[in-house]
Design an enzyme around this catalytic site. Structure first.
Site, PDB file in Angstrom:
ATOM      1  N   LYS A   1      -0.302   1.157   0.756  1.00  0.00           N
ATOM      2  CA  LYS A   1      -1.391   1.086  -0.228  1.00  0.00           C
ATOM      3  C   LYS A   1      -1.938   2.472  -0.559  1.00  0.00           C
ATOM      4  O   LYS A   1      -2.469   2.676  -1.650  1.00  0.00           O
ATOM      5  CB  LYS A   1      -2.538   0.241   0.311  1.00  0.00           C
ATOM      6  CG  LYS A   1      -2.130  -1.086   0.852  1.00  0.00           C
ATOM      7  CD  LYS A   1      -1.815  -2.063  -0.237  1.00  0.00           C
ATOM      8  CE  LYS A   1      -1.389  -3.382   0.360  1.00  0.00           C
ATOM      9  NZ  LYS A   1      -1.300  -4.450  -0.575  1.00  0.00           N
TER      10      LYS A   1
HETATM   11  C1  LIG Z   1       2.001  -3.780   5.492  1.00  0.00           C
HETATM   12  C2  LIG Z   1       2.162  -4.656   4.308  1.00  0.00           C
HETATM   13  N1  LIG Z   1       3.395  -5.065   3.965  1.00  0.00           N
HETATM   14  C3  LIG Z   1       3.597  -5.855   2.913  1.00  0.00           C
HETATM   15  C4  LIG Z   1       2.546  -6.315   2.141  1.00  0.00           C
HETATM   16  C5  LIG Z   1       2.841  -7.188   0.956  1.00  0.00           C
HETATM   17  O1  LIG Z   1       2.760  -6.441  -0.222  1.00  0.00           O
HETATM   18  P1  LIG Z   1       2.430  -7.178  -1.603  1.00  0.00           P
HETATM   19  O2  LIG Z   1       1.105  -7.837  -1.413  1.00  0.00           O
HETATM   20  O3  LIG Z   1       2.380  -6.085  -2.599  1.00  0.00           O
HETATM   21  O4  LIG Z   1       3.508  -8.148  -1.823  1.00  0.00           O
HETATM   22  C6  LIG Z   1       1.247  -5.915   2.455  1.00  0.00           C
HETATM   23  C7  LIG Z   1       0.070  -6.344   1.666  1.00  0.00           C
HETATM   24  O5  LIG Z   1      -0.046  -6.150   0.526  1.00  0.00           O
HETATM   25  C8  LIG Z   1       1.046  -5.044   3.547  1.00  0.00           C
HETATM   26  O6  LIG Z   1      -0.161  -4.596   3.831  1.00  0.00           O
HETATM   27  N1  LIG Z   2      -1.665  -7.448   1.760  1.00  0.00           N
HETATM   28  C1  LIG Z   2      -2.778  -6.985   1.034  1.00  0.00           C
HETATM   29  C2  LIG Z   2      -3.410  -8.092   0.252  1.00  0.00           C
HETATM   30  C3  LIG Z   2      -3.931  -7.616  -1.038  1.00  0.00           C
HETATM   31  O1  LIG Z   2      -2.880  -7.208  -1.836  1.00  0.00           O
HETATM   32  P1  LIG Z   2      -3.028  -6.309  -3.111  1.00  0.00           P
HETATM   33  O2  LIG Z   2      -1.778  -5.519  -3.153  1.00  0.00           O
HETATM   34  O3  LIG Z   2      -3.195  -7.216  -4.242  1.00  0.00           O
HETATM   35  O4  LIG Z   2      -4.238  -5.435  -2.952  1.00  0.00           O
HETATM   36  C4  LIG Z   2      -3.729  -6.282   1.980  1.00  0.00           C
HETATM   37  O5  LIG Z   2      -3.250  -5.757   2.971  1.00  0.00           O
HETATM   38  O6  LIG Z   2      -4.922  -6.235   1.772  1.00  0.00           O
END
Ligand SMILES: Cc1ncc(COP(=O)(O)O)c(C=O)c1O
Ligand SMILES: N[C@@H](CCOP(=O)(O)O)C(=O)O
Length: 467
Positions: free
Chosen positions: A113
């Protein structure tokens, strides 16, 4: 570049407006009016570029008149130079002749993120400078979005952030990364519920005219287009280093809210030779069911050792359905309204067939996840986190053409999930020094019932209304 809502009736916006807006007024998500496309020569020209320069090339078509190239470059330099613990920002690590890890966890909060959020914080700062209204950012997190957003926005002028997390359903490191940030503009809210409920509350705030009329709301979740835009970059960066455009590449992506893998889909639409996107889920497998049989029906959210993927309603799946369904906002709006009422949706034949041309999905259970963690440690000497292990397990079981390289997105540092990693491998990963004395710091958060009235009343007490 102009942005349209997936539900067809919200105003068309430019990049600056879309960054500050979050959810569209008709309840949809914003997407570019058309995908920009790079020629093979333009992709070949990206060979050898730094992360910052790759980011400028990939994102420039999306920012339109809101930023010129120099301004975008300065923001990327600020976001990526010095804030990441690896010079390559998102380095590739080879596991064997075919499999690679794309390490996305070298940012300040140790998860992918950070890559988008470091830029988003700067974009907010630039776009709200001189604005008459104070920005009220509302977000939901299953652990990683929250800490990355808080790191990016803590202490910034003109913005407050309210972050909802499901109480007791994030790891201790994840919780502390959020709750030990005591800047006055940071407000952590633990709700008694799961991530889906937190996300539904946030969307309801945007959809409530009383609340969204009173506060200048914005989003840091991947409902915000700018988040996804910044995530497209590392697909290009990785694929080009592995030989694109001449060589095709597959990616395996641990998936929850479908944001990260949707960024890969956009990269493919932009001309990157992505032969397959492997959507790896844990036992919260709605996306696997949707992509393998068209059944997008919501089940119970079950807590797992990969808590950031404990999600059923995946926001960004709507963006895919819109694109695969011929970009018909009216039809998608009806499909999503029916889904919101019935909690189930059957993909149309054309949506299923369109998805099948690029996506493969795989559900990985806790034993398979632990096995992948152990095997990766034993065979390649790499300790990965549970989310990454799920994607690695999926990558190794997927049927792929020829000897195409497979890049697994390593989305979090293993030390964020130390207990699960230690159980599977016997190794306790240590937190990198850049997160400092996390376990000694004071925590601050409020526990609020997961109801719209309770949460919005709490936010209304602390937020700054529009002038
Ligand atoms: C460590 C980790 N892997 C994978 C995901 C999944 O990613 P997305 O929500 O973009 O599918 C998340 C949360 O978003 C995460 O924090
Ligand atoms: N897995 C995410 C959940 C939120 O997902 P987002 O990509 O829409 O912000 C988290 O770790 O918070």
């Amino acid at each position: 570049m102009r942005y349209v809502s997936t539900r067809g009736s919200a105003p068309v916006l430019d990049f600056e407006q879309v960054t500050l807006t979050g959810l569209a007024a008709d309840g949809g998500l914003y997407v570019p009016e058309a995908w920009p496309r790079f020629s093979a020569d333009q992709i070949a020209d990206m060979a050898g570029l730094s992360y910052v320069e790759t980011a400028v090339r990939v994102m420039l078509p999306f920012v339109g008149d809101s930023l010129d190239e120099d301004a975008l470059r300065r923001l990327c330099e600020q976001a990526y130079q010095g804030r990441f613990a690896h010079g390559a920002v998102t380095p590739l690590v080879q596991l064997d002749h075919r499999h690679w890890l794309l390490e996305l966890f070298h940012g300040p909060t140790l998860a992918f993120k950070d890559v988008a959020m470091q830029l988003l914080g700067l974009l907010f700062e630039r776009f709200i400078t001189g604005a008459k209204d104070h920005l009220t950012v509302v977000g939901a997190t299953s652990g990683d979005t929250g800490s990355a957003a808080i790191d990016a926005l803590a202490g910034r002028e003109g913005v407050d952030i309210f972050m909802l997390h499901p109480r007791g359903r994030v790891s201790e490191v994840q919780r502390r990364q959020m709750t030990t940030v005591l800047a006055p503009n940071v407000h952590n809210i633990a709700i008694d519920g799961n991530f889906d409920q937190a996300q539904a509350l946030v969307k309801a705030m945007f959809n409530d005219p009383g609340f969204s009329g009173k506060f200048a709301l914005s989003a840091v979740n991947s409902i915000n287009w700018a988040r996804l835009m910044a995530q497209i970059v590392y697909y290009f960066y990785a694929a080009v280093r592995l030989g694109a455009p001449e060589r095709e590449v597959a990616f395996s992506v641990p998936t929850g809210n479908f944001g990260d893998v949707f960024a890969g889909y956009v990269a493919a639409r932009m001309g990157l030779p992505v032969v397959r996107l492997i959507v790896a889920t844990n036992i919260n497998d709605i996306l696997h069911r949707a992509l393998s049989s068209g059944d997008y029906s919501v089940g119970e959210v079950t807590p797992t050792a990969a808590p950031s993927m404990d999600i059923q309603v995946s926001s960004n799946f709507e963006r895919l359905l819109f694109d695969l369904g011929g970009r018909d906002g009216g039809a998608l709006s009806a499909q999503m309204k029916a889904f919101e009422a019935d909690r189930r949706l059957q993909l149309s034949n054309s949506q299923c067939e369109g998805a099948a041309t690029l996506f493969t999905s795989c559900r990985v259970d806790p034993d398979e996840m632990a096995l992948a963690l152990r095997r990766t440690h034993e065979s390649a000497g790499q300790v990965v986190d549970p989310h990454t292990a799920i994607a690695l397990s999926a990558a190794r079981s997927a049927e792929l053409p020829g000897d195409v390289p497979v890049v697994t997105l390593a989305t979090a540092h293993p030390a964020k999930f130390g207990d699960a990693v230690e159980r599977a491998t016997g190794v306790r990963p240590t937190l990198p020094p850049r997160v400092g004395d996390l376990f000694e710091r004071e925590e601050r958060y409020d526990v609020i019932h997961a109801t719209f009235d309770d949460v919005t009343a709490h936010i209304a007490e602390l937020a700054t209304p529009r002038s």
